[in-house]
Design a protein around this motif. Structure first.
Motif, PDB file in Angstrom:
ATOM      1  N   THR A 125       0.451  -0.827   0.004  1.00  0.00           N
ATOM      2  CA  THR A 125      -0.041   0.034  -0.011  1.00  0.00           C
ATOM      3  C   THR A 125       0.997   1.502   0.410  1.00  0.00           C
ATOM      4  N   LEU A 126       2.049   1.158   1.394  1.00  0.00           N
ATOM      5  CA  LEU A 126       2.536   2.254   0.815  1.00  0.00           C
ATOM      6  C   LEU A 126       3.992   2.834  -0.914  1.00  0.00           C
ATOM      7  N   HIS A 127       3.673   1.761  -1.113  1.00  0.00           N
ATOM      8  CA  HIS A 127       4.433   1.623  -2.887  1.00  0.00           C
ATOM      9  C   HIS A 127       3.490   2.546  -3.739  1.00  0.00           C
ATOM     10  N   LYS A 128       1.833   1.484  -3.574  1.00  0.00           N
ATOM     11  CA  LYS A 128       0.769   1.924  -4.339  1.00  0.00           C
ATOM     12  C   LYS A 128       0.715   3.663  -4.299  1.00  0.00           C
ATOM     13  N   LEU A 129       1.296   3.801  -3.129  1.00  0.00           N
ATOM     14  CA  LEU A 129       1.572   6.382  -2.684  1.00  0.00           C
ATOM     15  C   LEU A 129       2.570   6.655  -3.222  1.00  0.00           C
ATOM     16  N   GLY A 130       3.646   5.588  -3.578  1.00  0.00           N
ATOM     17  CA  GLY A 130       4.582   6.831  -3.957  1.00  0.00           C
ATOM     18  C   GLY A 130       5.739   6.609  -2.507  1.00  0.00           C
ATOM     19  N   LEU A 131       5.140   5.955  -1.844  1.00  0.00           N
ATOM     20  CA  LEU A 131       6.440   6.075  -0.583  1.00  0.00           C
ATOM     21  C   LEU A 131       7.695   5.113  -0.634  1.00  0.00           C
ATOM     22  N   GLU A 132       7.958   4.618  -2.268  1.00  0.00           N
ATOM     23  CA  GLU A 132       9.308   3.083  -2.216  1.00  0.00           C
ATOM     24  C   GLU A 132      10.607   3.330  -1.479  1.00  0.00           C
ATOM     25  N   ARG A 133      10.382   5.188  -1.945  1.00  0.00           N
ATOM     26  CA  ARG A 133      11.901   5.797  -2.062  1.00  0.00           C
ATOM     27  C   ARG A 133      12.279   5.502  -0.281  1.00  0.00           C
ATOM     28  N   VAL A 134      10.692   5.889   0.722  1.00  0.00           N
ATOM     29  CA  VAL A 134      11.544   6.145   2.237  1.00  0.00           C
ATOM     30  C   VAL A 134      10.762   4.844   2.962  1.00  0.00           C
ATOM     31  N   LEU A 171     -12.000  12.004   3.385  1.00  0.00           N
ATOM     32  CA  LEU A 171     -10.526  12.732   3.032  1.00  0.00           C
ATOM     33  C   LEU A 171      -9.985  14.186   3.095  1.00  0.00           C
ATOM     34  N   ASP A 172     -10.143  14.919   3.143  1.00  0.00           N
ATOM     35  CA  ASP A 172     -10.154  16.473   3.567  1.00  0.00           C
ATOM     36  C   ASP A 172      -9.119  16.801   3.461  1.00  0.00           C
ATOM     37  N   GLU A 173      -8.874  17.458   2.191  1.00  0.00           N
ATOM     38  CA  GLU A 173      -7.545  18.002   1.444  1.00  0.00           C
ATOM     39  C   GLU A 173      -6.715  17.066   1.208  1.00  0.00           C
ATOM     40  N   PRO A 174      -6.449  15.875   0.829  1.00  0.00           N
ATOM     41  CA  PRO A 174      -5.439  15.141   0.861  1.00  0.00           C
ATOM     42  C   PRO A 174      -4.444  15.476  -0.105  1.00  0.00           C
ATOM     43  N   THR A 175      -4.142  16.119  -1.109  1.00  0.00           N
ATOM     44  CA  THR A 175      -3.524  16.378  -1.451  1.00  0.00           C
ATOM     45  C   THR A 175      -2.506  17.504  -1.188  1.00  0.00           C
ATOM     46  N   ASN A 176      -3.000  18.221  -0.059  1.00  0.00           N
ATOM     47  CA  ASN A 176      -2.006  18.888   0.173  1.00  0.00           C
ATOM     48  C   ASN A 176      -0.531  18.776   0.564  1.00  0.00           C
ATOM     49  N   ASN A 177       0.105  19.570   0.023  1.00  0.00           N
ATOM     50  CA  ASN A 177       1.721  19.285   0.524  1.00  0.00           C
ATOM     51  C   ASN A 177       2.300  17.738  -0.476  1.00  0.00           C
ATOM     52  N   LEU A 178       1.536  17.381  -1.321  1.00  0.00           N
ATOM     53  CA  LEU A 178       1.765  16.085  -1.767  1.00  0.00           C
ATOM     54  C   LEU A 178       2.647  16.866  -3.692  1.00  0.00           C
ATOM     55  N   ASP A 179       3.452  16.333  -4.265  1.00  0.00           N
ATOM     56  CA  ASP A 179       4.101  16.678  -5.252  1.00  0.00           C
ATOM     57  C   ASP A 179       3.460  16.095  -6.203  1.00  0.00           C
ATOM     58  N   GLY A 180       3.692  16.490  -7.791  1.00  0.00           N
ATOM     59  CA  GLY A 180       2.660  16.187  -9.172  1.00  0.00           C
ATOM     60  C   GLY A 180       2.845  14.679  -8.580  1.00  0.00           C
ATOM     61  N   SER A 181       3.959  13.334  -7.985  1.00  0.00           N
ATOM     62  CA  SER A 181       3.460  12.027  -8.695  1.00  0.00           C
ATOM     63  C   SER A 181       2.957  11.844  -7.487  1.00  0.00           C
ATOM     64  N   SER A 182       3.146  11.667  -6.243  1.00  0.00           N
ATOM     65  CA  SER A 182       1.941  11.742  -5.242  1.00  0.00           C
ATOM     66  C   SER A 182       1.230  11.960  -5.391  1.00  0.00           C
ATOM     67  N   ARG A 183       0.342  13.483  -5.997  1.00  0.00           N
ATOM     68  CA  ARG A 183      -0.789  13.423  -6.127  1.00  0.00           C
ATOM     69  C   ARG A 183      -1.911  12.194  -7.341  1.00  0.00           C
ATOM     70  N   ARG A 184      -0.630  11.770  -8.485  1.00  0.00           N
ATOM     71  CA  ARG A 184      -1.469  10.990  -9.359  1.00  0.00           C
ATOM     72  C   ARG A 184      -1.339   9.748  -8.564  1.00  0.00           C
ATOM     73  N   ARG A 185      -0.698   9.484  -7.501  1.00  0.00           N
ATOM     74  CA  ARG A 185      -0.706   7.896  -7.144  1.00  0.00           C
ATOM     75  C   ARG A 185      -1.752   7.884  -6.272  1.00  0.00           C
ATOM     76  N   LEU A 186      -2.303   9.111  -5.870  1.00  0.00           N
ATOM     77  CA  LEU A 186      -3.099   9.083  -4.995  1.00  0.00           C
ATOM     78  C   LEU A 186      -5.172   9.373  -5.734  1.00  0.00           C
ATOM     79  N   TYR A 187      -4.830   9.405  -6.061  1.00  0.00           N
ATOM     80  CA  TYR A 187      -6.155   9.753  -7.560  1.00  0.00           C
ATOM     81  C   TYR A 187      -5.638   8.202  -8.317  1.00  0.00           C
ATOM     82  N   SER A 188      -4.797   7.952  -8.057  1.00  0.00           N
ATOM     83  CA  SER A 188      -5.166   6.512  -8.511  1.00  0.00           C
ATOM     84  C   SER A 188      -5.935   5.252  -7.388  1.00  0.00           C
ATOM     85  N   VAL A 189      -5.506   5.611  -6.145  1.00  0.00           N
ATOM     86  CA  VAL A 189      -6.004   4.976  -5.304  1.00  0.00           C
ATOM     87  C   VAL A 189      -8.021   5.403  -5.397  1.00  0.00           C
TER      88      VAL A 189
END
Length: 526
Positions: A125-134, A171-189
């Motif tokens: 799930t963390l990888h789906k949201l783009g957190l595989e780097r950390v 979800l309350d303003e879930p894209t705040n502070n997200l970079d473009g890649s993370s936003r796209r991952r969230l859109y997919s979820v």
């Protein structure tokens, strides 16, 4: 399996000071994605908190069929907590590790039943949201939250909610502070979620993924079938019709006023004619008296009839005006902010950032630059470094917190402090263009709402002396409602200088006319 849904019945809620938010609201949110929109203060976040049980209604009921998970807007996590504790799997991992070591207890086996793969699911799930780097492996679950950026923390919080396998997701303003890649991952979820979802957001790309739109306005909820673009088309068409109705109603008021004035002129003529006949005594006194009474009665009926028509026309105008939304536009002229083509604005070579990179940047003329990059890469650090290096033109910064004024001063006093040579008349005239009219400009900065705070911050930096010819904006669209986002866009369109904007809101960057895109990476600027 029964479909998940939310049902609100007679929902009523007021703040402790008596300020009402909802009054007898009825609504049903079925399976699918619903975007929640409305002005600042309309109650969007409050609605989610009521559904989640964080707040209790004064009256009415909320029925949720399905497990509810709620991700708040300002997610605050203890930086000392471990990732697995945030995900709610720390105790389970401990049991699994004891079992793997051969010292598991019956309680450990009971806890692990059906959840043997919890670490793999969490990492997936963390990888789906783009957190595989950390957070790329099971050992990374032992890391502390303090090692993550703000955007990574938001995604971690969302992962924790998804691991509970909720049927209703808030979800309350879930894209705040997200970079473009993370936003796209969230859109997919968001697109893959199969239950009922309510999303409060100003992100128009996210809102366009919704199946329905709920607008909060005037203490009520109005449902629209379709995404934000469909909602906007409906509202725009309604407003066009409402404005046409106002024009017609105003025309009718003027018509009825003219007819009343013409009727009064006719009655005055009749009165003078009757008086002349009475004075010349051309008819018997009894006949003249009878005609005078008849004329008075007729005049009274005619006058009252026209007055009633004027009142009816005014009532129709008031009704027509009530259908027009007061989503006013910021209209300003900022000629002193102009930067000419070829003028040096910023010139830094091999500048070392606190985040480790070395960057060079040359900005010439009224460029509009979007500064992008993954969360935590150092975009804010770069803006701070530019300020320290010293741009070659007057500049102002607009931080995320909008803390550019003295909270103890009024809006007008803050602008006066930034522009000491401007007269009070000039300041108030300019503030009116930022929608601070009359006594609105005498409100303390500390008492401003979110949208008012943005407009006050814009007024304070844009009307300053000397006029800024460079603006450095750090995630300016975070936490803005859609009208406030429109106000920001309008103000930046009027600005004639150079812009460097940290933002991942694609449509916002398009709307303000970005001319160059720079990406900050671990290796520098691309």
């Amino acid at each position: 399996m029964a479909q998940s849904y939310l049902s609100l019945s007679d929902l009523t809620f007021s703040w402790p000071d008596g300020e009402p938010v909802f009054d007898g609201v009825d609504a049903v949110f079925g399976s699918g994605r619903t975007g929640v929109v409305g002005l600042n203060g309309a109650g969007k976040s409050t609605l989610l908190r009521l559904i989640a049980g964080v707040l209790q209604p004064d009256r009415g009921s909320i029925v949720a069929r399905g497990e509810v998970a709620y991700l708040p807007q300002d997610i605050t996590l203890d930086p000392g907590l471990r990732v697995d504790r945030i995900l709610g799997i720390a105790d389970l991992r401990h049991s699994l590790h004891r079992i793997e070591s051969g010292v598991g207890t019956p309680e450990d086996f009971d806890a692990a039943q059906g959840r043997w793969d919890i670490e793999e699911r969490a990492i997936s799930t963390l990888h789906k949201l783009g957190l595989e780097r950390v957070l790329g492996s099971a050992s990374d679950l032992d890391r502390t939250v303090g090692t993550l950026s703000g955007g990574e923390t938001v995604l971690l919080g969302l992962t924790a909610k998804l691991l509970t396998e909720p049927e209703i997701l808030l979800l309350d303003e879930p894209t705040n502070n997200l970079d473009g890649s993370s936003r796209r991952r969230l859109y997919s979820v968001v697109e893959q979620f199969s239950g009922a979802m309510l999303v409060v957001s100003h992100d128009r790309d996210l809102l366009d993924l919704m199946d329905a739109t709920a607008e909060l306005r005037g203490g009520g909820i109005r449902m629209f079938g379709g995404n934000f673009s469909v909602y906007q088309e409906i509202v725009d068409a309604e407003q066009e019709a409402a404005l046409a109705a106002v024009r017609d109603a105003r025309g009718d008021v003027q018509k009825q006023k003219r007819e009343l004035a013409e009727a009064r002129i006719k009655l005055d003529r009749r009165k003078r004619y009757g008086q002349k006949m009475f004075e010349t005594k051309r008819e018997p006194k009894i006949v003249m008296g009878m005609r005078k009474r008849q004329a008075q009665e007729s005049a009274g009926k005619l006058r009252n009839n026209h007055i009633a028509k004027v009142d009816e026309a005014r009532e129709s105008l008031t009704e027509a005006e009530s259908a027009v939304r007061d989503d006013r536009e910021v209209r300003i002229e900022l000629p002193d902010t102009e930067v000419h083509s070829g003028q040096d604005v910023i010139s830094v070579q091999d500048l070392k950032l606190g985040s480790g990179q070395r960057v060079s940047l040359h900005v010439v003329g009224p460029e509009r630059i979007a500064l992008v990059g993954r969360n935590g890469v150092g975009k804010t650090t770069l803006l701070d470094a530019i300020v320290k290096a010293g741009p070659r033109v007057p500049f102002k910064s607009l931080p995320q917190r909008l803390d550019v004024f003295d909270e103890a001063l009024t809006v007008a006093q803050n602008v006066a402090a930034a522009a000491p040579h401007a007269s009070q008349e000039q300041i108030r005239a300019q503030l009116a263009r930022f929608l601070f009219r009359g006594n609105d400009s005498d409100v303390l900065a500390s008492a401003l709402s979110g949208g008012e705070r943005l407009r006050a911050a814009l007024a304070t930096i844009l009307l300053a002396e000397p006029a800024p010819r460079l603006l450095l904006l750090d995630e300016p669209t975070n936490n803005l409602d859609l009208p406030s986002l429109s106000h920001l866009t309008q103000a930046l369109r009027s600005f004639r200088g150079a812009l460097i904007v940290v933002s991942h809101d694609r449509r916002f960057l398009e709307d303000i006319g970005v001319t160059r895109r720079l990406e900050l990476t671990e290796d520098g600027l691309l």
